[in-house]
Design an enzyme around this catalytic site. Structure first.
Site, mmCIF file in Angstrom:
data_model
loop_
_atom_site.group_PDB
_atom_site.id
_atom_site.type_symbol
_atom_site.label_atom_id
_atom_site.label_comp_id
_atom_site.label_asym_id
_atom_site.label_seq_id
_atom_site.Cartn_x
_atom_site.Cartn_y
_atom_site.Cartn_z
ATOM 1 N N SER A 450 -31.259 10.504 15.513
ATOM 2 C CA SER A 450 -30.214 11.522 15.405
ATOM 3 C C SER A 450 -30.278 12.086 13.994
ATOM 4 O O SER A 450 -30.166 11.340 13.023
ATOM 5 C CB SER A 450 -28.846 10.893 15.640
ATOM 6 N N CYS A 644 -21.163 7.981 18.493
ATOM 7 C CA CYS A 644 -22.607 7.804 18.352
ATOM 8 C C CYS A 644 -22.936 6.364 17.973
ATOM 9 O O CYS A 644 -22.215 5.728 17.220
ATOM 10 C CB CYS A 644 -23.150 8.748 17.278
ATOM 11 N N ASP A 689 -23.612 10.452 21.726
ATOM 12 C CA ASP A 689 -25.022 10.434 21.346
ATOM 13 C C ASP A 689 -25.321 8.956 21.166
ATOM 14 O O ASP A 689 -25.145 8.414 20.086
ATOM 15 C CB ASP A 689 -25.192 11.200 20.025
ATOM 16 N N TRP A 691 -27.571 5.207 22.196
ATOM 17 C CA TRP A 691 -28.885 4.701 22.570
ATOM 18 C C TRP A 691 -28.867 3.198 22.666
ATOM 19 O O TRP A 691 -27.914 2.570 22.245
ATOM 20 C CB TRP A 691 -29.933 5.176 21.569
HETATM 21 P P1 FAD Z 1 -39.562 -0.873 19.010
HETATM 22 O O1 FAD Z 1 -40.865 -1.462 18.688
HETATM 23 O O2 FAD Z 1 -39.539 0.312 19.889
HETATM 24 O O3 FAD Z 1 -38.615 -1.997 19.620
HETATM 25 C C1 FAD Z 1 -37.305 -1.634 20.040
HETATM 26 C C2 FAD Z 1 -36.689 -2.738 20.889
HETATM 27 O O4 FAD Z 1 -37.426 -2.920 22.077
HETATM 28 C C3 FAD Z 1 -36.660 -4.094 20.226
HETATM 29 O O5 FAD Z 1 -35.530 -4.264 19.449
HETATM 30 C C4 FAD Z 1 -36.658 -5.018 21.402
HETATM 31 O O6 FAD Z 1 -35.356 -5.165 21.899
HETATM 32 C C5 FAD Z 1 -37.477 -4.282 22.422
HETATM 33 N N1 FAD Z 1 -38.869 -4.752 22.384
HETATM 34 C C6 FAD Z 1 -39.935 -4.107 21.858
HETATM 35 N N2 FAD Z 1 -41.055 -4.836 22.015
HETATM 36 C C7 FAD Z 1 -40.700 -5.953 22.656
HETATM 37 C C8 FAD Z 1 -41.407 -7.104 23.121
HETATM 38 N N3 FAD Z 1 -42.732 -7.242 22.949
HETATM 39 N N4 FAD Z 1 -40.727 -8.048 23.774
HETATM 40 C C9 FAD Z 1 -39.406 -7.926 23.965
HETATM 41 N N5 FAD Z 1 -38.676 -6.876 23.547
HETATM 42 C C10 FAD Z 1 -39.308 -5.901 22.896
HETATM 43 N N6 FAD Z 1 -32.135 4.482 15.623
HETATM 44 C C11 FAD Z 1 -31.703 4.548 14.346
HETATM 45 O O7 FAD Z 1 -31.901 3.623 13.566
HETATM 46 N N7 FAD Z 1 -31.039 5.668 13.881
HETATM 47 C C12 FAD Z 1 -30.789 6.735 14.676
HETATM 48 O O8 FAD Z 1 -30.194 7.718 14.225
HETATM 49 C C13 FAD Z 1 -31.245 6.677 16.041
HETATM 50 N N8 FAD Z 1 -31.007 7.708 16.889
HETATM 51 C C14 FAD Z 1 -31.456 7.646 18.175
HETATM 52 C C15 FAD Z 1 -31.209 8.726 19.036
HETATM 53 C C16 FAD Z 1 -31.658 8.693 20.331
HETATM 54 C C17 FAD Z 1 -31.402 9.858 21.245
HETATM 55 C C18 FAD Z 1 -32.369 7.554 20.794
HETATM 56 C C19 FAD Z 1 -32.884 7.491 22.201
HETATM 57 C C20 FAD Z 1 -32.601 6.490 19.955
HETATM 58 C C21 FAD Z 1 -32.152 6.506 18.643
HETATM 59 N N9 FAD Z 1 -32.395 5.448 17.775
HETATM 60 C C22 FAD Z 1 -31.940 5.520 16.482
HETATM 61 C C23 FAD Z 1 -33.244 4.292 18.177
HETATM 62 C C24 FAD Z 1 -34.699 4.593 17.816
HETATM 63 O O9 FAD Z 1 -35.207 5.620 18.625
HETATM 64 C C25 FAD Z 1 -35.633 3.384 18.014
HETATM 65 O O10 FAD Z 1 -35.453 2.871 19.299
HETATM 66 C C26 FAD Z 1 -35.410 2.294 17.007
HETATM 67 O O11 FAD Z 1 -35.563 2.809 15.706
HETATM 68 C C27 FAD Z 1 -36.416 1.149 17.206
HETATM 69 O O12 FAD Z 1 -37.721 1.652 17.151
HETATM 70 P P2 FAD Z 1 -38.953 0.751 16.748
HETATM 71 O O13 FAD Z 1 -40.202 1.464 17.154
HETATM 72 O O14 FAD Z 1 -38.848 0.300 15.348
HETATM 73 O O15 FAD Z 1 -38.766 -0.532 17.673
#
Ligand code: FAD
Length: 691
Positions: A450, A644, A689, A691
């Site tokens: 966001s 949010c 908003d 997630w």
């Molecule tokens: P990822 O690697 O994608 O992991 C995310 C989660 O998936 C983990 O915590 C875990 O629960 C699960 N997971 C992944 N791999 C495994 C595995 N091997 N085994 C078990 N579980 C697993 N985030 C913010 O910090 N700020 C924002 O403003 C924000 N806005 C968003 C707005 C929208 C519309 C959406 C959809 C999401 C938003 N998010 C926000 C969340 C963001 O998009 C990400 O999901 C978040 O930052 C995590 O991403 P990552 O790639 O670091 O983690």
């Protein structure tokens, strides 16, 4: 037929490769993946694009179409899994189709000996995914009309339906529910139940598996299909291109498309074409050592990208070197990681999910979601390629036993390489065809954030506020689970600020990007427009509930109102409810709220909830309740209400508390108050908003 020269060269190479395989590589010796052999026959030469699904079916000899409506890739992944299973178990001629790529007014002419499957994700507030908007509007439209004029219109259509949703949202699985109802109304015949997967309960994968078996049974009966022993049939052919090296200019090293490969990326920048944006600045927002939250400002001035306050920015991550290495090692790919390959679909309806020629390394690093949760079905598929019988038996057990799988895999957050390593005890998995990995592992997805800046204040800079995902799990104390995108952003921030991996467990990334083109700290991004918007009249009051990183878009809103006030506009009351653990640890943007107070004076109020300061945990919804009277008065003045952050708990509780407030303050029954909240949502006076 739109074969370009490159395609012809590649095809020729593939044909030669195939010959080489049958002649044991005497003439050419390139095709080391035996599955590439079925290539030439299946690789139809008809590459012309049509939007007519029936024409496409006929031309490609298909009898089962699997349409998907997907936003984050899961629905698309399920669609290809259904396609594979239909083909391998029942010999169905399946094809996966993006809803966006076809017209629907001839759905009534699909013959009754064919079947159409719909795998449909619901997005946000019960909306269709971007690629399914047109289909949804068409099929649920008042005056939907078809080409042949049959009555009932879809009497010929046999369909199957599965939805992906999240029960923490108001409109749970509304996409599949509404489409199913519309199809039934039009006289179509559903086979099996309309399945529903629930991401909110964390059971999506198991819901899908539990739904599909009875569905296949029903389909088998209906279509008179015979089950056969499932054998792995590759969808992609891999051809090793010995005449190219990773330094050859035509080889993709992670570039998302041809323009990027040629070094001249051009807009429009979107979900297929990221902008490689410079990061203007980045810094840490938390004041504790063991947790991180990033503030990052992305400069879009060199692009034609625009945004509005409240929109989302998508970040295209790359996988960390450590996980890429692990994957390469256990799958015995290390020795050829920089070899160049071409990947071609073995049948005309399959899409290669990344551009080639490329290297194994680039595919794994830039295009595969190698760290994500593993699907139990994929584990069952891989059993066939186990290095020995014992490992095979264990893989089969994991693939077949839901509880065992949960205990051994899910609980430890294992990714694919880690599962393979644990199960085989480190023995290499040399027999897995690379095509099976391309098919079984989802495409690396952009992550959404966001936007936390105001477009009025900074039209060409987009701010991100992201908490870094790291979990110390039992038994993995020295090897925490780390989120892909947020740790990539953390590495960029460390690089930008000259902090060589100061954080414990810091991961290393190929930060300079393919061919070192992202020098000077760049990140690939695109913008997604959202409906989370300030009232057009700034004098309307607003109530913002944004705990944790949920404060991101609220910061954008408040900065926008500060700027409006400075421009002499009358700005209404602006209340922000912010919550975190401790004032001294994770109080985001503390200084900026003081600034807001100076600019907006009594028009701005910050209400805080620190959950770990007192004896009792206090959250934003408690603070909201304490302000019942004032909140009700503001809503009577048509205040906009924004929420949010965490969808699972907070957003739902805030919704309930708001209904309680209305009931109590207006002396009405709770049911009536809930009705009012629903109507506020429908009228966009209540916006989420989450997630
Ligand atoms: P990822 O690697 O994608 O992991 C995310 C989660 O998936 C983990 O915590 C875990 O629960 C699960 N997971 C992944 N791999 C495994 C595995 N091997 N085994 C078990 N579980 C697993 N985030 C913010 O910090 N700020 C924002 O403003 C924000 N806005 C968003 C707005 C929208 C519309 C959406 C959809 C999401 C938003 N998010 C926000 C969340 C963001 O998009 C990400 O999901 C978040 O930052 C995590 O991403 P990552 O790639 O670091 O983690």
């Amino acid at each position: 037929a739109e074969l370009d020269t490159l395609d012809i060269i590649v095809l020729a190479a593939i044909l030669l490769g195939t010959v080489a395989y049958f002649t044991k590589g005497k003439y050419w010796g390139v095709t080391k993946d035996p599955y590439a052999s079925s290539f030439a026959s299946a690789n139809g030469l008809k590459a012309g694009k049509t939007r007519n699904i029936i024409e496409k079916m006929e031309d490609s000899g298909k009898n089962c179409i699997i349409f998907y409506g997907s936003q984050t890739g899961t629905a698309e992944d399920y669609a290809s899994r259904l396609a594979k299973e239909g083909k391998s178990r029942f010999g169905l001629e399946t094809m996966v189709a993006d809803l966006e790529d076809y017209d629907y007014d001839n759905l009534d002419s699909i013959p009754s000996d064919k079947v159409v499957m719909f795998v449909l994700a619901t997005y946000g507030e019960g909306e269709p995914t971007d690629n399914a908007v047109d289909f949804y509007e068409f099929i649920t439209g008042e005056d939907v009309s078809f080409s042949s004029g049959n009555e009932p219109a879809l009497d010929n259509l046999n369909y199957v339906a599965f939805g992906l949703g999240n029960n923490t949202y108001e409109h749970y699985n509304s996409m599949v529910r509404n489409v199913n109802a519309a199809l039934e109304k039009l006289g179509a015949h559903r086979i099996g139940e309309a399945g529903e997967g629930d991401d909110g309960a964390g059971t999506m994968e198991e819901d899908f598996l539990a739904w599909k078996d009875p569905m296949w049974e029903a389909l088998q009966k209906k279509m008179g299909l015979e089950e056969r022993e499932a054998v792995y049939e590759p969808v992609f052919g891999i051809v090793e291109r010995d005449n190219l090296t990773k330094d050859s200019p035509e080889v993709y090293l992670g570039e998302p498309n041809k323009m990027h490969l040629d070094g001249v990326p051009k807009g429009p920048f979107n979900a297929h074409n990221p902008y490689i944006a410079p990061i203007a600045k980045s810094y840490e927002l938390f004041s504790v050592k063991d947790r991180n939250c990033l503030h990052m400002e992305v400069d879009i001035s060199g692009s034609n990208l625009t945004y509005q306050t409240g929109d989302h920015i998508a970040v295209w991550p790359t996988n960390p070197g450590k996980e890429v290495d692990l994957f390469m090692d256990i799958l015995d790919l290390t020795h050829k990681r920089h070899d160049v390959i071409s990947v071609k679909a073995l049948e005309p309806t399959a899409k290669v999910p990344f551009p080639t020629p490329t290297t194994y390394d680039a595919i794994v690093r830039y295009h595969m979601e190698i760290c994500s949760p593993v699907s139990r079905q994929f584990i069952a598929t891989l059993a066939a390629f186990a290095p020995d019988e014992q490992v095979k038996a264990e893989m089969t057990k994991l693939g077949g036993d839901k509880d065992y799988f949960h205990e051994k895999v899910n609980l430890h957050h294992l990714n694919i390489a880690r599962v393979l390593q644990r199960v085989s005890g480190g023995k290499k998995w040399s027999n897995v065809p690379f095509s099976a990995l391309i098919e079984g592992i989802t495409k690396l997805q952009p992550r959404y954030y966001s936007i936390s800046s105001s477009s009025l204040e900074h039209p060409k800079t987009i701010a991100i506020t992201a908490v870094v995902e790291k979990q110390i799990l039992p038994g993995r104390e020295d090897d925490p689970f780390m989120g892909v995108a947020t740790n990539y952003l953390l590495a960029l921030k460390e690089k930008q600020n000259g902090e060589p991996n100061p954080t414990p467990f810091g991961l290393t990334y190929e930060i300079m990007g393919p061919r070192n083109r992202y020098t000077g700290i760049h990140v690939p991004v695109h913008v997604r427009h959202s409906n989370f918007k300030l009232p057009s009249d700034p004098s309307k009051p607003i109530i913002c509930i944004g705990p944790g990183t949920g404060v991101a878009p609220m910061r954008g809103f408040i900065r926008e109102r500060m700027r409006q006030a400075q421009n002499g506009e009358a700005v209404g009351k602006t209340i922000l409810f912010f919550g975190c653990r401790k004032r001294t640890e994770d109080f985001l943007y503390e200084k900026e709220w003081e600034e807001a107070k100076e600019v907006l004076s009594d028009k701005f109020e910050l209400v805080t909830a620190f959950s770990r300061e007192g004896a009792k945990k206090v959250y934003v919804q408690h603070r909201l309740k304490e302000r019942a009277k004032e909140i009700n008065e503001l809503l009577e003045k048509k205040a906009y209400f924004y929420v949010c952050g965490d969808a699972a708990n907070m957003a739902r509780e805030v919704n309930n508390v708001l209904a309680q407030i209305l009931a109590e303050q207006r002396g009405i029954p709770e049911a009536k108050a809930e009705e009012i909240v629903k109507n506020m949502r429908a009228a966009n006076q209540y916006q989420e908003d989450v997630w």
